[in-house]
Design an enzyme around this catalytic site. Structure first.
Site: not given
Length: 231
Positions: A103-104, A111
């Site tokens: 998820h991270e 980004h």
């Protein structure tokens, strides 16, 4: 908060559903995370191995991975372009560990790809951070000085930035969770039988962001009701 009409402010009723929902969401994410932290992923990869492999496969070899103290403190820092994982996720090889790590990483990929909602959230963040703190000085000032009721309007506008931040956060988090499941599948980090567990972990985490948005909106509505009642 000051209550000019007595010790009990009836507008607090607006917050009760949001408070209950928030408590449920926090309990849900903690219990779900704890449950799947005890379930080893069959492939045996740790959170940091999953994160590093996915980052590298997406051309993000320059994004370092660090450990973050505490539990459920995992996050991607877009300002420093650093992925931080809690110890239990970094070192763990559980369903919860690989789910949170992926998820991270999803945020890091967002980004890198210029994902619009994330870019918008990053722009809003400093305004929201300032607004959520400064708003209360104006709101309390407007309550204490009736002749300067306009201060409450300023406070409400400032608090609106915090609400906007929570609203924009939702698509960012949902998209990162969707990417996480796809990435774990595509790179063979989980087997088919583990998909349901991964989904439960990601959904429980997403629920906390829904609760945060609901709380912010409820607080905004309450402030508007207080302002209108004083006029």
């Amino acid at each position: 908060m000051f209550y000019p009409y007595g010790l009990f402010d009836p507008t607090m009723i607006v917050l009760i559903p949001a408070i209950i929902f928030t408590m449920y969401a926090q309990g849900k994410v903690k219990s779900t995370f704890a449950k799947y932290l005890r379930v080893p992923a069959r492939r045996g990869f740790t959170g940091v191995q999953v994160a590093r492999a996915i980052l590298d496969k997406n051309g993000l070899q320059d994004v370092p991975i660090e450990t973050s103290p505490g539990s459920l403190t995992d996050h991607y820092d877009p300002r420093k372009r650093v992925l931080r994982l809690s110890g239990e996720v970094y070192q763990g090889n559980s369903i919860a560990s690989v789910s949170v790590a992926a998820h991270e990483v999803g945020h890091a990929i967002q980004h890198a790809n210029g994902y619009v909602p994330l870019s918008l959230r990053n722009v809003i963040f400093p305004v929201a951070s300032f607004g959520s703190s400064a708003a209360w000085f104006f709101i309390i000032g407007g309550l204490l000085i009736p002749s300067m009721a306009g201060l409450m309007d300023i406070g409400i506008l400032l608090f609106g930035a915090a609400v906007a931040f929570q609203v924009v956060t939702l698509p960012v988090e949902f998209n990162a969770s969707s990417r996480a499941l796809t990435l774990l599948d595509a790179h063979g980090f989980i087997v088919d039988e583990e998909r349901k567990g991964v989904q439960k972990v990601l959904r429980a985490a997403a629920l906390t962001y829904v609760a945060a948005m609901a709380s912010a909106i409820a607080q905004m509505l309450r402030l508007i009701l207080i302002r209108n009642r004083r006029r």
